[in-house]
Design an enzyme around this catalytic site. Structure first.
Site, mmCIF file in Angstrom:
data_model
loop_
_atom_site.group_PDB
_atom_site.id
_atom_site.type_symbol
_atom_site.label_atom_id
_atom_site.label_comp_id
_atom_site.label_asym_id
_atom_site.label_seq_id
_atom_site.Cartn_x
_atom_site.Cartn_y
_atom_site.Cartn_z
ATOM 1 N N ASN A 14 16.468 4.089 37.836
ATOM 2 C CA ASN A 14 17.014 5.456 37.841
ATOM 3 C C ASN A 14 17.087 5.999 39.262
ATOM 4 O O ASN A 14 18.063 6.669 39.632
ATOM 5 C CB ASN A 14 16.177 6.380 36.950
ATOM 6 C CG ASN A 14 16.553 6.265 35.489
ATOM 7 O OD1 ASN A 14 17.607 6.728 35.076
ATOM 8 N ND2 ASN A 14 15.697 5.608 34.696
ATOM 9 N N MET A 89 4.686 7.597 36.571
ATOM 10 C CA MET A 89 3.814 7.444 35.411
ATOM 11 C C MET A 89 2.572 8.333 35.438
ATOM 12 O O MET A 89 1.549 7.974 34.870
ATOM 13 C CB MET A 89 3.378 5.965 35.281
ATOM 14 C CG MET A 89 4.524 5.006 35.098
ATOM 15 S SD MET A 89 5.534 5.403 33.653
ATOM 16 C CE MET A 89 4.470 4.793 32.358
ATOM 17 N N HIS A 108 13.483 10.761 30.282
ATOM 18 C CA HIS A 108 12.603 10.144 29.289
ATOM 19 C C HIS A 108 13.448 9.367 28.275
ATOM 20 O O HIS A 108 14.470 9.883 27.822
ATOM 21 C CB HIS A 108 11.770 11.217 28.578
ATOM 22 C CG HIS A 108 10.798 10.627 27.604
ATOM 23 N ND1 HIS A 108 9.662 9.950 28.017
ATOM 24 C CD2 HIS A 108 10.808 10.560 26.260
ATOM 25 C CE1 HIS A 108 9.015 9.513 26.954
ATOM 26 N NE2 HIS A 108 9.688 9.866 25.872
HETATM 27 C C1 GRF Z 1 12.831 4.781 32.238
HETATM 28 O O1 GRF Z 1 13.019 4.310 30.920
HETATM 29 C C2 GRF Z 1 12.531 6.258 32.241
HETATM 30 O O2 GRF Z 1 13.189 6.961 31.233
HETATM 31 C C3 GRF Z 1 11.048 6.275 31.993
HETATM 32 O O3 GRF Z 1 10.543 5.181 32.698
HETATM 33 C C4 GRF Z 1 11.565 4.195 32.863
HETATM 34 C C5 GRF Z 1 11.733 3.981 34.327
HETATM 35 O O4 GRF Z 1 12.662 2.976 34.619
HETATM 36 N N1 GRF Z 1 10.485 7.550 32.372
HETATM 37 P P1 GRF Z 1 13.165 2.804 36.097
HETATM 38 O O5 GRF Z 1 11.912 2.677 36.972
HETATM 39 O O6 GRF Z 1 13.978 4.012 36.459
HETATM 40 O O7 GRF Z 1 13.972 1.541 36.100
#
Ligand code: GRF
Length: 199
Positions: A14, A89, A108
């Site tokens: 992301n 996290m 999320h």
């Molecule tokens: C994603 O599924 C986001 O929605 C959640 O954690 C994951 C992170 O994935 N909060 P990335 O690190 O962005 O690939």
């Protein structure tokens, strides 16, 4: 121009998608810094490869408040006025949330308020829902909670595993996170109660 700080703990897909959107001017904002709390986060390498200022602020051995005070200082030093959590996290305390009022976003992988917390896609499968999806929301002090900016639905297939469902949700995450950040940096919204309404 708004200055965005992105907080990650892991893979960083992301984050990468937001950085690419800013670099190609689909989002009119500067990505000022990417911060990880985990020195081994894969996203750190990705951010560096994209030429973004990247730092690690480890949380080990610090209280949550001490850790957040360091994060706030790093972000404020760089003039950050919008924070995007992207697979970060850790639950935030009032120290952090109060430093960036209504200026923290999170993504999320479920249709909130269903399935907050970790392993949302697995919980959705176990529950047996037929439609899942993802949510971008403003962040308050509760986990995966706060006014919703954008959601996208993803149908659950009978043969889905947590991995296949997560993959399809992830591509929607990248799309709506960019849309939500655009709405915020272009100031195209107002908040009424719990509702984010588009101007
Ligand atoms: C994603 O599924 C986001 O929605 C959640 O954690 C994951 C992170 O994935 N909060 P990335 O690190 O962005 O690939």
């Amino acid at each position: 121009m708004r200055r965005i700080g992105i907080l990650i703990s892991g893979r960083g897909s992301n984050m990468e998608s937001l950085v690419l959107a800013a670099q190609s001017r689909r989002i009119e904002a500067e990505i000022a810094v990417v911060i990880s709390n985990d020195p081994h986060a894969k996203g750190i390498d990705k951010a560096q490869a994209l030429g973004v200022d990247t730092i690690c602020v480890p949380s080990r051995g610090l209280s949550r408040e001490e850790h957040e005070a360091r994060l706030v200082a790093e972000l404020k030093n760089r003039g950050v006025d919008l924070v995007c959590l992207a697979g970060y996290m850790r639950l935030l305390t009032p120290v952090f949330v109060g430093a960036f009022p209504q200026s923290i976003l999170n993504i999320h992988p479920s249709l909130l308020p269903a399935f907050p917390g970790i392993e949302a896609q697995q919980k959705a499968l176990e529950y047996g829902v037929k439609i899942s999806g993802c949510t971008v929301h403003f962040v308050d002090e509760s986990m995966d909670h706060g006014p919703i900016i954008r959601q996208a639905t993803v149908p659950v297939r009978d043969d889905d595993t947590p991995e296949t469902l997560s993959m399809r949700i992830l591509s929607e995450e990248h799309r709506i996170y960019t849309e939500a950040v655009r709405i915020v940096v272009e100031d195209r919204y107002r908040i009424t109660g719990r509702r984010v309404l588009l101007k």
